[in-house]
Design an enzyme around this catalytic site. Structure first.
Site, PDB file in Angstrom:
ATOM      1  N   LYS A  72       0.581 -10.434 -17.281  1.00 12.25           N
ATOM      2  CA  LYS A  72      -0.133 -11.165 -16.228  1.00 12.25           C
ATOM      3  C   LYS A  72      -0.901 -10.180 -15.351  1.00 12.25           C
ATOM      4  O   LYS A  72      -0.720  -8.965 -15.442  1.00 12.25           O
ATOM      5  CB  LYS A  72       0.867 -11.948 -15.375  1.00 12.25           C
ATOM      6  CG  LYS A  72       1.904 -11.071 -14.677  1.00 12.25           C
ATOM      7  CD  LYS A  72       2.904 -11.896 -13.898  1.00 12.25           C
ATOM      8  CE  LYS A  72       3.946 -10.990 -13.223  1.00 12.25           C
ATOM      9  NZ  LYS A  72       4.881 -11.761 -12.388  1.00 12.25           N
ATOM     10  N   ARG A 170      11.637 -19.830  -5.493  1.00 12.35           N
ATOM     11  CA  ARG A 170      10.185 -19.680  -5.548  1.00 12.35           C
ATOM     12  C   ARG A 170       9.605 -20.703  -6.506  1.00 12.35           C
ATOM     13  O   ARG A 170       8.746 -21.497  -6.137  1.00 12.35           O
ATOM     14  CB  ARG A 170       9.820 -18.251  -5.978  1.00 12.35           C
ATOM     15  CG  ARG A 170       8.333 -17.975  -6.036  1.00 12.35           C
ATOM     16  CD  ARG A 170       8.038 -16.565  -6.529  1.00 12.35           C
ATOM     17  NE  ARG A 170       8.466 -16.351  -7.901  1.00 12.35           N
ATOM     18  CZ  ARG A 170       8.288 -15.205  -8.561  1.00 12.35           C
ATOM     19  NH1 ARG A 170       7.715 -14.169  -7.961  1.00 12.35           N
ATOM     20  NH2 ARG A 170       8.702 -15.080  -9.815  1.00 12.35           N
ATOM     21  N   TYR A 314     -12.681   9.219   9.162  1.00 11.81           N
ATOM     22  CA  TYR A 314     -12.644   8.303  10.298  1.00 11.81           C
ATOM     23  C   TYR A 314     -11.473   8.591  11.235  1.00 11.81           C
ATOM     24  O   TYR A 314     -10.349   8.843  10.795  1.00 11.81           O
ATOM     25  CB  TYR A 314     -12.519   6.859   9.800  1.00 11.81           C
ATOM     26  CG  TYR A 314     -13.744   6.327   9.104  1.00 11.81           C
ATOM     27  CD1 TYR A 314     -14.958   6.215   9.770  1.00 11.81           C
ATOM     28  CD2 TYR A 314     -13.683   5.925   7.776  1.00 11.81           C
ATOM     29  CE1 TYR A 314     -16.087   5.721   9.131  1.00 11.81           C
ATOM     30  CE2 TYR A 314     -14.798   5.421   7.118  1.00 11.81           C
ATOM     31  CZ  TYR A 314     -15.999   5.325   7.806  1.00 11.81           C
ATOM     32  OH  TYR A 314     -17.113   4.832   7.162  1.00 11.81           O
ATOM     33  N   MET A 362     -13.429   3.525   2.242  1.00  7.13           N
ATOM     34  CA  MET A 362     -13.622   2.484   1.239  1.00  7.13           C
ATOM     35  C   MET A 362     -13.958   3.072  -0.128  1.00  7.13           C
ATOM     36  O   MET A 362     -13.482   2.582  -1.163  1.00  7.13           O
ATOM     37  CB  MET A 362     -14.724   1.514   1.667  1.00  7.13           C
ATOM     38  CG  MET A 362     -14.928   0.359   0.694  1.00  7.13           C
ATOM     39  SD  MET A 362     -16.237  -0.784   1.178  1.00  7.13           S
ATOM     40  CE  MET A 362     -15.502  -1.573   2.604  1.00  7.13           C
TER      41      MET A 362
END
Length: 425
Positions: A72, A170, A314, A362
């Site tokens: 999956k 679940r 940053y 990013m």
């Protein structure tokens, strides 16, 4: 459906009649060279290592009667079509996915031999696709059973697996509804109960006879006994942790001999042992010798020489304590390098190791290569972020630096990162 073809899948495209024929292998090689020159970042997937990992797990577990590798979420980021084909070639009779859409992609790619089990919810919009593509649904409710029964042609039969909620809460049929489920199967002929399954919420504690796993397994065994009149073939409850842990503890042998014992290996097949796993000793982990099937690689894209007291990235989170040489790697959080791991992770080049410094961006992150030989401080030098290469960091290590799990590390490697499959045909 996937929005676009992977590079390797383009090899299957054939020219349409009347259209100028082209040399596809040459074009693919040209595209790959361009991609390398543009960024040089790849996820290398070793399919032989993946197949070998699965074989080791099966052998360690005593060759269980039901094996359903989980592919999956794009095979945990490794590429579901390529992994599915490799497992089909290996002779696997069952494959597991989460979504019906994932199963349809596998069927469309020519993966027709294995039974494909879907472990997601079932809606009215998906039942026809399930039937038409010969998918085996894992059903969690009486409502879904009715939906499927009404859609199956009168003269046909659809095998299903029934999932029992034994404590995960679940997915799964509440165990107090099991009697009604048996009545349902006895009252119709279109659906047959091929298997019964559950999911362990704390598989890592399977060696503890007082733990949550054994509470769940006791309930599951009662459920298995209750449905015997329906002649199910398979019972499966164990993921990688559960399966390996069950066979690592001698006092659990009666459970591993449980009729229909089945496993659904996932993370172990991709070469990682779950970070919270306490079921295996270090010697057992070493004897298994699982190899990371994914190696995330890049290159040094840019180099800066900075003075003591200057900062990078940053927020100026890292400041050089000496004159330093830092290198920019063209991968960032949009590619799967988690921002939360800023300032914690390491990368390697052969025997050399460098720490990631400053805030992950990013599209980039920065490493400190001050102590590397000058001959290695150059643009284009290959870098390994994690993977199966000798001396490389592991996905589990990166998971620790990012306060997460290796599952998330693998699945976070985004579609911006091209996959290269080894061995290549």
């Amino acid at each position: 459906m996937k929005p676009c073809l992977k590079l390797e899948e383009m090899e299957e495209i054939r020219p349409v009649k009347g259209v100028l024929s082209v040399n596809l292998p040459l074009i693919l090689k040209w595209i790959e060279v361009i991609m390398q020159s543009l960024r040089g970042s790849f996820a290398e997937i070793d399919l032989e290592a993946l197949q070998s990992n699965l074989s080791k797990i099966i052998q360690f577990c005593g060759t269980p009667g039901f094996v359903c590798p989980m592919i999956k979420a794009n095979a945990y980021g490794h590429g579901d079509l390529q992994v599915g084909r490799a497992l089909q070639d290996q002779g696997l009779q069952h494959l597991g996915v989460a979504l019906v859409e994932e199963a349809l992609d596998l069927r469309a790619a020519g993966i027709t031999d294995p039974n494909i089990l879907t472990f997601s919810t079932i809606g009215p919009q998906s039942v026809k696709s399930i039937i038409d593509a010969s998918i085996t649904p894992v059903v969690s409710s009486l409502v879904d059973l009715e939906l499927l029964k009404d859609a199956v042609p009168v003269s046909s039969k659809l095998p299903v697996h029934l999932k029992i909620d034994t404590g995960m809460h679940r997915m799964g049929l509440p165990i107090d509804q099991l009697e009604r489920a048996v009545e349902f199967f006895n009252g119709q002929t279109r659906l047959t109960l091929e298997g019964l399954c559950t999911h362990l919420s704390d598989a890592e504690d399977i060696g503890n006879l007082e733990g949550e796993s054994f509470k769940q397994l006791n309930l599951f065994r009662r459920a298995w006994d209750f449905v015997q009149s329906l002649n199910p073939k398979f019972a499966h409850a164990y993921n990688s942790s559960g399966a390996l842990g069950l066979h690592a503890h001698k006092h659990l042998e009666e459970w591993s001999a449980f009729t229909g014992f089945g496993i659904r290996p996932g993370i172990g097949m991709y070469g990682a042992v779950p970070e919270s796993d306490s079921t295996l000793t270090q010697s057992q982990i070493e004897s298994l010798n699982l190899v990371g099937a994914m190696t995330l690689t890049s290159v040094i894209g840019h180099i800066h020489t900075i003075e003591s007291g200057e900062s990078v990235s940053y927020g100026s989170k890292w400041t050089a304590q000496r004159d330093s040489v830092v290198a920019t790697i063209p991968l960032g959080y949009a590619d799967g390098i988690h921002r939360v791991s800023s300032g914690k992770g390491f990368v390697t080049h052969k025997e050399l190791r460098a720490q990631q410094v400053g805030t992950v961006c990013m599209d980039y992150f920065i490493i400190d290569i001050t102590d590397w030989p000058v001959s290695k401080q150059k643009v284009g030098l290959p870098i390994t972020i994690f993977g199966g290469r000798p001396g490389a960091c592991s996905a589990s290590e990166w998971a620790g630096w990012g306060n997460t799990i290796s599952y998330e590390v693998f699945t976070s490697v985004s579609s911006r990162v091209p996959r290269k499959y080894l061995p290549r045909s």
